[in-house]
Scaffold this motif. Sequence first.
Motif, PDB file in Angstrom:
ATOM      1  N   PRO B  86       0.831  -1.207   0.000  1.00 48.09           N
ATOM      2  CA  PRO B  86       0.000   0.000   0.000  1.00 48.09           C
ATOM      3  C   PRO B  86       0.866   1.257   0.000  1.00 48.09           C
ATOM      4  O   PRO B  86       1.983   1.255   0.519  1.00 48.09           O
ATOM      5  N   GLY B  88       0.443   5.704   0.371  1.00 45.31           N
ATOM      6  CA  GLY B  88      -0.376   6.904   0.520  1.00 45.31           C
ATOM      7  C   GLY B  88       0.212   7.989  -0.357  1.00 45.31           C
ATOM      8  O   GLY B  88       0.179   7.911  -1.582  1.00 45.31           O
ATOM      9  N   ALA B  89       0.810   9.010   0.282  1.00 42.59           N
ATOM     10  CA  ALA B  89       1.381  10.120  -0.470  1.00 42.59           C
ATOM     11  C   ALA B  89       2.867   9.905  -0.768  1.00 42.59           C
ATOM     12  O   ALA B  89       3.487  10.726  -1.449  1.00 42.59           O
ATOM     13  N   GLY B  90       3.443   8.844  -0.235  1.00 45.17           N
ATOM     14  CA  GLY B  90       4.845   8.557  -0.525  1.00 45.17           C
ATOM     15  C   GLY B  90       5.835   9.490   0.151  1.00 45.17           C
ATOM     16  O   GLY B  90       6.954   9.669  -0.325  1.00 45.17           O
ATOM     17  N   THR B  91       5.452  10.079   1.288  1.00 39.03           N
ATOM     18  CA  THR B  91       6.393  10.956   2.001  1.00 39.03           C
ATOM     19  C   THR B  91       7.134  10.220   3.121  1.00 39.03           C
ATOM     20  O   THR B  91       7.923  10.813   3.847  1.00 39.03           O
ATOM     21  N   GLY B  92       6.830   8.924   3.292  1.00 46.11           N
ATOM     22  CA  GLY B  92       7.454   8.130   4.361  1.00 46.11           C
ATOM     23  C   GLY B  92       8.968   8.221   4.277  1.00 46.11           C
ATOM     24  O   GLY B  92       9.539   8.348   3.191  1.00 46.11           O
ATOM     25  N   SER B 151       5.474  17.538  10.211  1.00 48.94           N
ATOM     26  CA  SER B 151       5.979  18.646   9.392  1.00 48.94           C
ATOM     27  C   SER B 151       5.592  18.471   7.934  1.00 48.94           C
ATOM     28  O   SER B 151       5.532  19.427   7.179  1.00 48.94           O
ATOM     29  N   SER B 152       5.330  17.242   7.548  1.00 49.74           N
ATOM     30  CA  SER B 152       4.951  16.953   6.163  1.00 49.74           C
ATOM     31  C   SER B 152       3.449  17.076   5.950  1.00 49.74           C
ATOM     32  O   SER B 152       2.923  16.599   4.949  1.00 49.74           O
ATOM     33  N   SER B 157      -0.589  11.633   3.805  1.00 45.36           N
ATOM     34  CA  SER B 157      -1.991  11.215   3.880  1.00 45.36           C
ATOM     35  C   SER B 157      -2.300  10.627   5.255  1.00 45.36           C
ATOM     36  O   SER B 157      -1.413  10.127   5.949  1.00 45.36           O
ATOM     37  N   ASN B 161      -0.263   8.222   7.854  1.00 47.14           N
ATOM     38  CA  ASN B 161      -0.116   8.593   9.271  1.00 47.14           C
ATOM     39  C   ASN B 161      -0.526   7.431  10.180  1.00 47.14           C
ATOM     40  O   ASN B 161       0.133   7.149  11.184  1.00 47.14           O
ATOM     41  N   SER B 166       2.202   8.464  13.085  1.00 46.57           N
ATOM     42  CA  SER B 166       2.984   9.689  12.954  1.00 46.57           C
ATOM     43  C   SER B 166       2.772  10.636  14.117  1.00 46.57           C
ATOM     44  O   SER B 166       1.692  10.685  14.710  1.00 46.57           O
ATOM     45  N   THR B 222      -6.191   0.242   4.882  1.00 50.75           N
ATOM     46  CA  THR B 222      -7.190   1.183   5.386  1.00 50.75           C
ATOM     47  C   THR B 222      -7.964   1.810   4.228  1.00 50.75           C
ATOM     48  O   THR B 222      -7.356   2.287   3.266  1.00 50.75           O
TER      49      THR B 222
HETATM   50  C1  LIG Z   1       9.818  16.808   4.883  1.00 44.74           C
HETATM   51  C2  LIG Z   1       9.222  15.705   5.685  1.00 44.74           C
HETATM   52  C3  LIG Z   1       8.870  15.959   7.006  1.00 44.74           C
HETATM   53  C4  LIG Z   1       8.311  14.941   7.790  1.00 44.74           C
HETATM   54  N1  LIG Z   1       7.942  15.222   9.071  1.00 44.74           N
HETATM   55  C5  LIG Z   1       7.371  14.260   9.835  1.00 44.74           C
HETATM   56  C6  LIG Z   1       6.974  14.531  11.173  1.00 44.74           C
HETATM   57  O1  LIG Z   1       7.096  15.639  11.675  1.00 44.74           O
HETATM   58  N2  LIG Z   1       6.434  13.523  11.906  1.00 44.74           N
HETATM   59  C7  LIG Z   1       6.251  12.277  11.377  1.00 44.74           C
HETATM   60  O2  LIG Z   1       5.751  11.400  12.083  1.00 44.74           O
HETATM   61  N3  LIG Z   1       6.606  11.989  10.106  1.00 44.74           N
HETATM   62  C8  LIG Z   1       7.164  12.942   9.321  1.00 44.74           C
HETATM   63  N4  LIG Z   1       7.534  12.648   8.032  1.00 44.74           N
HETATM   64  C9  LIG Z   1       7.361  11.271   7.524  1.00 44.74           C
HETATM   65  C10 LIG Z   1       6.053  10.995   6.722  1.00 44.74           C
HETATM   66  O3  LIG Z   1       5.510  12.189   6.230  1.00 44.74           O
HETATM   67  C11 LIG Z   1       5.035  10.251   7.568  1.00 44.74           C
HETATM   68  O4  LIG Z   1       5.543   8.971   7.898  1.00 44.74           O
HETATM   69  C12 LIG Z   1       3.667  10.082   6.886  1.00 44.74           C
HETATM   70  O5  LIG Z   1       2.736   9.512   7.785  1.00 44.74           O
HETATM   71  C13 LIG Z   1       3.673   9.233   5.644  1.00 44.74           C
HETATM   72  O6  LIG Z   1       2.426   9.398   4.991  1.00 44.74           O
HETATM   73  P1  LIG Z   1       2.266   9.079   3.443  1.00 44.74           P
HETATM   74  O7  LIG Z   1       0.854   9.288   3.081  1.00 44.74           O
HETATM   75  O8  LIG Z   1       3.238   9.829   2.659  1.00 44.74           O
HETATM   76  O9  LIG Z   1       2.572   7.521   3.452  1.00 44.74           O
HETATM   77  P2  LIG Z   1       3.496   6.662   2.485  1.00 44.74           P
HETATM   78  O10 LIG Z   1       4.889   7.112   2.543  1.00 44.74           O
HETATM   79  O11 LIG Z   1       2.865   6.545   1.159  1.00 44.74           O
HETATM   80  O12 LIG Z   1       3.367   5.254   3.210  1.00 44.74           O
HETATM   81  C14 LIG Z   1       3.813   5.078   4.530  1.00 44.74           C
HETATM   82  C15 LIG Z   1       3.374   3.697   5.034  1.00 44.74           C
HETATM   83  O13 LIG Z   1       1.972   3.657   5.088  1.00 44.74           O
HETATM   84  C16 LIG Z   1       1.444   2.551   4.397  1.00 44.74           C
HETATM   85  N5  LIG Z   1       0.139   2.988   3.882  1.00 44.74           N
HETATM   86  C17 LIG Z   1      -0.163   4.128   3.227  1.00 44.74           C
HETATM   87  N6  LIG Z   1      -1.482   4.197   2.968  1.00 44.74           N
HETATM   88  C18 LIG Z   1      -2.052   3.073   3.475  1.00 44.74           C
HETATM   89  C19 LIG Z   1      -3.384   2.544   3.516  1.00 44.74           C
HETATM   90  N7  LIG Z   1      -4.420   3.195   2.988  1.00 44.74           N
HETATM   91  N8  LIG Z   1      -3.588   1.345   4.112  1.00 44.74           N
HETATM   92  C20 LIG Z   1      -2.557   0.669   4.661  1.00 44.74           C
HETATM   93  N9  LIG Z   1      -1.287   1.119   4.634  1.00 44.74           N
HETATM   94  C21 LIG Z   1      -1.030   2.299   4.054  1.00 44.74           C
HETATM   95  C22 LIG Z   1       2.502   2.238   3.375  1.00 44.74           C
HETATM   96  O14 LIG Z   1       2.475   0.890   2.988  1.00 44.74           O
HETATM   97  C23 LIG Z   1       3.776   2.563   4.121  1.00 44.74           C
HETATM   98  O15 LIG Z   1       4.161   1.478   4.915  1.00 44.74           O
HETATM   99  C24 LIG Z   1       8.122  13.644   7.229  1.00 44.74           C
HETATM  100  C25 LIG Z   1       8.461  13.421   5.903  1.00 44.74           C
HETATM  101  C26 LIG Z   1       9.009  14.420   5.134  1.00 44.74           C
HETATM  102  C27 LIG Z   1       9.344  14.117   3.723  1.00 44.74           C
END
Ligand SMILES: Cc1cc2nc3c(=O)[nH]c(=O)nc-3n(C[C@H](O)[C@H](O)[C@H](O)COP(=O)(O)OP(=O)(O)OC[C@H]3O[C@@H](n4cnc5c(N)ncnc54)[C@H](O)[C@@H]3O)c2cc1C
Lengths: 357, 501
Positions: B86, B88-92, B151-152, B157, B161, B166, B222
């Motif tokens: 899975p 989401g937004a790929g910011t992990g 912060s992201s 997404s 989170n 997160s 989810t």
């Molecule tokens: C500049 C920057 C700052 C950041 N600051 C913080 C911060 O302050 N605090 C913090 O906690 N994190 C921070 N992060 C990390 C990141 O943003 C978080 O981990 C965020 O929750 C990832 O969300 P995403 O939608 O990008 O998920 P993704 O990177 O797409 O995926 C993250 C995980 O979620 C799973 N996933 C996604 N969607 C689903 C779904 N629908 N069902 C089941 N699994 C799913 C994926 O398989 C993967 O394991 C930061 C990242 C960046 C780039």
Amino acid sequence: MQAALGRIADRIRAAAGGEGLRLRGGGTKDFYGGPLAGEVLDLREYAGVVTYEPTELVITARCGTPLAELEAVLAARQQMIPFEPPHFGAGATLGGCVAAGLAGPRRAANGLYYGSVRDYVLGCSLMDGRGEALRFGGQVMKNVAGYDVSRLAAGSMGTLGVILEVSLKVLPLPVARATLRFAMDEPGAIARLNEWGGRPMPISASAWQAGELAVRLEGAQAAVDACCAKLGGTRVDEGEAARYWQGLREQADPFFAAPGALWRVSVPPTSAPLALDGRQLIEWGGALRWWKTDAVAGDVRASAKAVGGHATLFRGGDRASGVFTPLDPVLARLHRNVKAVFDPAGVFNRGRLYPEW
Amino acid sequence: MGAEESILHHTESRVDPARQRAVAEALRAFMPAHAVLYREEETRPFECDGLSAYRQRPMVVALPETEEQVVRVLRTCHSMGVPVVPRGAGTGLSGGALPLAEGVLLGMAKFNRILSVDAHARTARVQPGVRNAAISEAAAAHKLYYAPDPSSQIACSIGGNIAENSGGLHCLKYGLTVHNVLRVRGYTVEGDAVEFGSEALDAPGYDLLALSIGSEGMLAVTVEATVKLVPRPEVARVIMASFAQVETAGNAVADMIAAGIIPAGLEMMDRPATRAVEEFVHAGYDLDAAAILLCESDGTPEEVEEEIGRMKAVLSRSGATQLRVSESEAQRLKFWAGRKAAFPAVGRISPDYYCMDGTIPKKRLGEMLGFIAEMEKKYGLRCPNVFHAGDGNLHPLILYDANDPGQLHRTEEFAAEVLEKCVEVGGTITGEHGVGIEKINQMCVQFGAKEIEVFLALKRAFDPGGLLNPGKNIPTLHRCAEYGRMHVRGGKLPFADLPRF
Ligand SMILES: Cc1cc2nc3c(=O)[nH]c(=O)nc-3n(C[C@H](O)[C@H](O)[C@H](O)COP(=O)(O)OP(=O)(O)OC[C@H]3O[C@@H](n4cnc5c(N)ncnc54)[C@H](O)[C@@H]3O)c2cc1C
């Protein structure tokens, strides 16, 4: 303590294949959950505070530690267990508190003090059904390494293993508090509580019964004073207020002495009044509805389910149809699988959570 | 360490074209062509998340638009034995959404609707692809917001989170994702509907909601969540406190808590970090200070007035050389804007940076900072520090140049030493970014073999075939044996019975 640990492990290993073990701390929650089965494994000797760092907001203690002792240690440093766990008797222990997963009046507080038992569990060690001691989580606020097994242990009713040691997040005692009373009917109280919940007010507990709503405020002196002025109502004397909230937390309030089974009905806080016969006490901003009723289990469960909640037969009543709301088939399968991870032979607290295991 | 095991260098595996065609065709039987991608140029954008050193093109990308499509993707993949990752937004930042060469990447971005905001109950029902900040935007009209603020937040997404549990700048007072999500609805890898938690404050049985939050998308997918909304404080003000030594700033954090104050946010940045930020966003930070603390109070005007006074007194007593209190909402946001932009700002002063995420007991902050300074010398690499100081969560940022293999290697060693030090002082390797693929070796240091076996068994309890995001978060015991640095408890070497290679 190493010896006590060894004795617990020996009992677990010896129990495999037998009638199972019934984990017990002070026995204050023996009334809660399914029928008691198995040989008693008394955990009181595995006791004591392991570490307490007020500036880290973390306390770690062994399962047999009396809850009262833990609270006294914290109070000496102006701190507290935020979720106000009910003791239900003098002997309540930390292990039983976490296993039962019951929180008191502060559960639905606005802001800082919000949260249930699992919200404050940071780590634990468990002895599983093979007698192996396992450690999960830790003593820090933020920790996402591995699956969150320590929060899973909260409310597991001792079915996953012996909770040997727990680290809890604690909070400073509020600087100021006040209790206000209002004459109000049930729909009015539900409406007000939800409305106030959406405003930045330091409400830390609420209770409605018999046409009267009580609200407790806790926080900075200025915030409590300002809120008292805003809400009006009748200010309750502090001593009387403390007794009232303590009475709710420990179910010593006269409401609980009325005849009939006691049902714990957990619903979304805005749910309209439930159409059941009997007497009712509402806590947690409308989300927890205690019912003293002779209604049949099916009716209580159906009225909870209709609004997206669930009902537990908390005390008394006809327990033949189970105590907790039955799970749908997929969740039931996942539960059995999770149970098997920790206790494949079904050694611990058989039938205490669900009759089948 | 072989190339595959390396944190910052990863060799891409090849996709099997015949298998790819078969899977894409099976999915196109019930999804439009534009929602099933497999050509190289189409799948390339999905090759990594925020941990860009790891790249892998997925075999197929599926972008479902309806819940029924999600179920059918899961069932189809399950019957064909295809792993699903899975996204989401790929910011992990830990490679949690890193694709598999033999897998389907399940992009949830099209699930971007806020289904309802219930101001009275203070909840919002959202789809997983909704951006974190969008929830607070939708709730703003009711003077409510969703508290966890990574912060992201403008990009990440809520589904991500939930998967990562997160945190944010304000979780010291308002909690992490796990404290702010009431209910998660989704599907197991077999396509069975599940609901964890409820819109009441609890649900019968085990707390599978708590278990699933932070499970890195490995237990279920989810498709909907109910989150808690909280009232927007009437006012918030932030103090910027300067310190002549980083250790003094660290001690001030403990002094604050000891005084019985829980700030709404308590963040720390050292001078290298404030310098990088100041050039980028002009937040108004004190660049002469060795470190600054940002300490926020929120609540009613009376409450904030009272608390700011108490905070200032503590900070002065703890040796702050200068205190500035935000005088307007604009200034407060500016102070925070600098902190929120810390990662991108550091990204501008170095070709690459590597962000760590350990958490330690606060009393060890000073010692940890000293250790990091030593490591900077040992490895010849700079490392600005940004901390969620209030909860001991560290984000040291190692600056390096990926084109220099020597630096790359030194960065990995540096990072591994810092994470292992976190475990040694009683902390954890990850406070909020997750293990993913990135810290999987360090899991062997933090946990013993028995705990890892429990984690693997829990995974099987939800996903017997190991098809949902396999290989993330939990290492195999063989991997731990191979890694060689292990968790030692009571002087006994774990995995003693496993073969070493
Ligand atoms: C500049 C920057 C700052 C950041 N600051 C913080 C911060 O302050 N605090 C913090 O906690 N994190 C921070 N992060 C990390 C990141 O943003 C978080 O981990 C965020 O929750 C990832 O969300 P995403 O939608 O990008 O998920 P993704 O990177 O797409 O995926 C993250 C995980 O979620 C799973 N996933 C996604 N969607 C689903 C779904 N629908 N069902 C089941 N699994 C799913 C994926 O398989 C993967 O394991 C930061 C990242 C960046 C780039």
